[in-house]
Design a protein around this motif. Structure first.
Motif, PDB file in Angstrom:
ATOM      1  N   CYS A  13       0.816  -1.209   0.000  1.00 11.50           N
ATOM      2  CA  CYS A  13       0.000   0.000   0.000  1.00 11.50           C
ATOM      3  C   CYS A  13       0.852   1.263   0.000  1.00 11.50           C
ATOM      4  CB  CYS A  13      -0.986  -0.005   1.174  1.00 11.50           C
ATOM      5  SG  CYS A  13      -0.259  -0.194   2.802  1.00 11.50           S
ATOM      6  N   ALA A  14       0.159   2.383  -0.150  1.00 13.91           N
ATOM      7  CA  ALA A  14       0.782   3.674  -0.410  1.00 13.91           C
ATOM      8  C   ALA A  14       1.589   4.223   0.765  1.00 13.91           C
ATOM      9  CB  ALA A  14      -0.308   4.686  -0.744  1.00 13.91           C
ATOM     10  N   SER A  15       2.633   4.961   0.420  1.00 12.57           N
ATOM     11  CA  SER A  15       3.359   5.748   1.424  1.00 12.57           C
ATOM     12  C   SER A  15       2.843   7.190   1.478  1.00 12.57           C
ATOM     13  CB  SER A  15       4.853   5.754   1.112  1.00 12.57           C
ATOM     14  OG  SER A  15       5.083   6.266  -0.182  1.00 12.57           O
ATOM     15  N   SER A  16       2.130   7.619   0.435  1.00  6.01           N
ATOM     16  CA  SER A  16       1.710   9.026   0.382  1.00  6.01           C
ATOM     17  C   SER A  16       0.639   9.348   1.430  1.00  6.01           C
ATOM     18  CB  SER A  16       1.136   9.353  -1.003  1.00  6.01           C
ATOM     19  OG  SER A  16       0.623  10.677  -0.986  1.00  6.01           O
ATOM     20  N   GLY A  44       5.249  -3.237   4.394  1.00  6.80           N
ATOM     21  CA  GLY A  44       6.535  -2.586   4.138  1.00  6.80           C
ATOM     22  C   GLY A  44       7.171  -1.864   5.306  1.00  6.80           C
ATOM     23  N   GLY A  46       6.483   0.907   6.895  1.00  7.28           N
ATOM     24  CA  GLY A  46       6.471   2.368   6.963  1.00  7.28           C
ATOM     25  C   GLY A  46       5.427   2.919   7.927  1.00  7.28           C
ATOM     26  N   SER A  48       4.049   6.139   7.162  1.00 13.36           N
ATOM     27  CA  SER A  48       3.270   7.180   6.481  1.00 13.36           C
ATOM     28  C   SER A  48       2.187   6.566   5.582  1.00 13.36           C
ATOM     29  CB  SER A  48       4.195   8.064   5.635  1.00 13.36           C
ATOM     30  OG  SER A  48       4.786   7.292   4.608  1.00 13.36           O
ATOM     31  N   MET A  51       0.296   2.725   4.694  1.00 14.55           N
ATOM     32  CA  MET A  51       1.088   1.801   5.527  1.00 14.55           C
ATOM     33  C   MET A  51       0.877   2.133   6.999  1.00 14.55           C
ATOM     34  SD  MET A  51       4.668   1.028   3.576  1.00 14.55           S
ATOM     35  CE  MET A  51       5.009   2.685   3.012  1.00 14.55           C
ATOM     36  N   MET A  73      15.921   3.007   4.676  1.00 15.54           N
ATOM     37  CA  MET A  73      14.695   3.701   5.117  1.00 15.54           C
ATOM     38  C   MET A  73      14.709   3.952   6.618  1.00 15.54           C
ATOM     39  SD  MET A  73      11.653   2.123   2.804  1.00 15.54           S
ATOM     40  CE  MET A  73      11.771   2.100   1.013  1.00 15.54           C
ATOM     41  N   TRP A  78      11.876   6.246   8.453  1.00  9.60           N
ATOM     42  CA  TRP A  78      10.577   6.008   7.832  1.00  9.60           C
ATOM     43  C   TRP A  78       9.809   4.854   8.495  1.00  9.60           C
ATOM     44  CZ3 TRP A  78      11.749   6.267   1.808  1.00  9.60           C
ATOM     45  CH2 TRP A  78      11.996   7.597   1.452  1.00  9.60           C
ATOM     46  N   ILE A  92      15.748  -3.324  -0.944  1.00  8.52           N
ATOM     47  CA  ILE A  92      14.328  -3.350  -1.280  1.00  8.52           C
ATOM     48  C   ILE A  92      13.968  -4.679  -1.943  1.00  8.52           C
ATOM     49  CG2 ILE A  92      14.177  -2.380  -3.623  1.00  8.52           C
ATOM     50  CD1 ILE A  92      12.474  -0.125  -2.120  1.00  8.52           C
ATOM     51  N   ARG A  95      13.418  -7.088   0.789  1.00  9.38           N
ATOM     52  CA  ARG A  95      12.102  -6.847   1.397  1.00  9.38           C
ATOM     53  C   ARG A  95      11.003  -7.508   0.575  1.00  9.38           C
ATOM     54  NH1 ARG A  95       9.314  -1.187   3.063  1.00  9.38           N
ATOM     55  NH2 ARG A  95       9.697  -0.554   0.947  1.00  9.38           N
ATOM     56  N   GLY A 112       1.080   4.187  -5.112  1.00 12.75           N
ATOM     57  CA  GLY A 112       1.794   4.776  -6.243  1.00 12.75           C
ATOM     58  C   GLY A 112       2.657   3.735  -6.946  1.00 12.75           C
ATOM     59  N   CYS A 113       3.755   4.196  -7.526  1.00 10.32           N
ATOM     60  CA  CYS A 113       4.563   3.286  -8.351  1.00 10.32           C
ATOM     61  C   CYS A 113       5.165   2.151  -7.518  1.00 10.32           C
ATOM     62  CB  CYS A 113       5.632   4.051  -9.136  1.00 10.32           C
ATOM     63  SG  CYS A 113       6.777   4.962  -8.111  1.00 10.32           S
ATOM     64  N   GLY A 114       5.464   2.416  -6.227  1.00  2.45           N
ATOM     65  CA  GLY A 114       6.009   1.349  -5.383  1.00  2.45           C
ATOM     66  C   GLY A 114       5.026   0.206  -5.220  1.00  2.45           C
ATOM     67  N   GLU A 118       5.241  -3.586  -6.762  1.00  8.13           N
ATOM     68  CA  GLU A 118       5.212  -4.760  -5.882  1.00  8.13           C
ATOM     69  C   GLU A 118       4.105  -5.721  -6.307  1.00  8.13           C
ATOM     70  OE1 GLU A 118       6.945  -2.609  -1.839  1.00  8.13           O
ATOM     71  OE2 GLU A 118       4.834  -2.424  -2.314  1.00  8.13           O
TER      72      GLU A 118
HETATM   73  N1  LIG Z   1       8.175   6.673   3.340  1.00  7.55           N
HETATM   74  C1  LIG Z   1       8.231   5.365   3.017  1.00  7.55           C
HETATM   75  N2  LIG Z   1       8.310   4.468   4.018  1.00  7.55           N
HETATM   76  C2  LIG Z   1       8.376   3.162   3.726  1.00  7.55           C
HETATM   77  N3  LIG Z   1       8.342   2.664   2.480  1.00  7.55           N
HETATM   78  C3  LIG Z   1       8.275   3.539   1.458  1.00  7.55           C
HETATM   79  C4  LIG Z   1       8.211   4.915   1.670  1.00  7.55           C
HETATM   80  N4  LIG Z   1       8.141   5.527   0.478  1.00  7.55           N
HETATM   81  C5  LIG Z   1       8.163   4.574  -0.452  1.00  7.55           C
HETATM   82  N5  LIG Z   1       8.251   3.378   0.127  1.00  7.55           N
HETATM   83  C6  LIG Z   1       8.302   2.142  -0.674  1.00  7.55           C
HETATM   84  O1  LIG Z   1       7.289   2.109  -1.692  1.00  7.55           O
HETATM   85  C7  LIG Z   1       6.161   1.274  -1.345  1.00  7.55           C
HETATM   86  C8  LIG Z   1       4.960   2.115  -1.415  1.00  7.55           C
HETATM   87  O2  LIG Z   1       5.219   2.956  -2.457  1.00  7.55           O
HETATM   88  P1  LIG Z   1       4.164   3.920  -3.083  1.00  7.55           P
HETATM   89  O3  LIG Z   1       4.914   4.471  -4.275  1.00  7.55           O
HETATM   90  O4  LIG Z   1       3.848   4.947  -2.055  1.00  7.55           O
HETATM   91  O5  LIG Z   1       2.989   3.089  -3.473  1.00  7.55           O
HETATM   92  C9  LIG Z   1       6.528   0.723  -0.030  1.00  7.55           C
HETATM   93  O6  LIG Z   1       6.158  -0.603   0.147  1.00  7.55           O
HETATM   94  C10 LIG Z   1       8.006   0.878  -0.062  1.00  7.55           C
HETATM   95  O7  LIG Z   1       8.569  -0.100  -0.891  1.00  7.55           O
END
Ligand SMILES: Nc1ncnc2c1ncn2[C@@H]1O[C@H](COP(=O)(O)O)[C@@H](O)[C@H]1O
Length: 183
Positions: A13-16, A44, A46, A48, A51, A73, A78, A92, A95, A112-114, A118
């Motif tokens: 899921c998203a970090s945004s 993941g 995080g 934020s 997550m 991270m 994070w 990563i 992970r 987002g793209c992360g 995944e």
């Molecule tokens: N701030 C973050 N903390 C932990 N993981 C992060 C963070 N920013 C990006 N990630 C990585 O990306 C995915 C989620 O990515 P989105 O692009 O926000 O969907 C997360 O699982 C991390 O791999």
């Protein structure tokens, strides 16, 4: 009957943090529902965005949640400070391997793209029979409609096998995910 203690679920899921409240509500509701069935959820790690919402909800409702976070991270602070089981990995890629290791079900919430990367890797691995668990998409606010349409096009244009859509389930609401797990 599924022994829920044994069930291992990964959530992508998203970090945004700058997203519609509906996404936070869905992540929080899913965390509550998964806590109630006493499975183990990996994510993941995080704090934020979605997550953080998922982890906060699982902690609040007494669920079992594990984080897998790369060292770089942690250096950026994070990681979620209150997830008791936080595994620090080197990269990563490690992970992503850990998140799918022994996983029975991987769920993609909006992201987002992360998150997209995944989920698409998990789908690719499933297609290659490297990942044997289930895949589900939580389609909050119809966010994933364009991706689902893209995958349908890949099937209709024969880039993917005609029965490929059997590899994933799309759910509009968290409760529908829980119903599918329990059925
Ligand atoms: N701030 C973050 N903390 C932990 N993981 C992060 C963070 N920013 C990006 N990630 C990585 O990306 C995915 C989620 O990515 P989105 O692009 O926000 O969907 C997360 O699982 C991390 O791999």
């Amino acid at each position: 009957m599924v022994n829920m203690k044994q069930l291992k679920i990964t959530v992508y899921c998203a970090s945004s943090p700058n997203i519609h409240q509906d996404y936070f509500d869905a992540a929080t509701e899913l965390g509550q529902l998964l806590s109630a069935i006493d499975c183990t959820v990996s994510y993941g790690g995080g704090a934020s965005g979605l997550m953080g919402a998922l982890a906060d909800s699982m902690i609040k409702h007494g669920g079992n949640i594990k984080g897998f976070i790369p060292h770089f991270m942690i250096e950026r602070e994070w990681q979620h400070p209150h997830v008791p089981s936080m595994h620090v990995v080197k990269t990563i890629h490690e992970r992503k391997d850990k998140l799918l290791e022994d996983c029975d079900l991987a769920i993609a919430l909006a992201g987002g793209c992360g998150t997209l990367e995944e989920f698409m890797e998990a789908l690719t691995w499933k297609q290659l029979n490297l990942y044997k668990g289930k895949l589900m998409i939580l389609n909050t606010r119809s966010y994933y409609n364009p991706l689902i349409q893209m995958l349908d096009s890949a099937i209709s244009e024969n880039f993917m096998a005609h029965d490929s859509s059997d590899m994933w389930e799309v759910h509009e609401k968290p409760q529908s995910i829980l119903d599918s797990i329990l059925k």
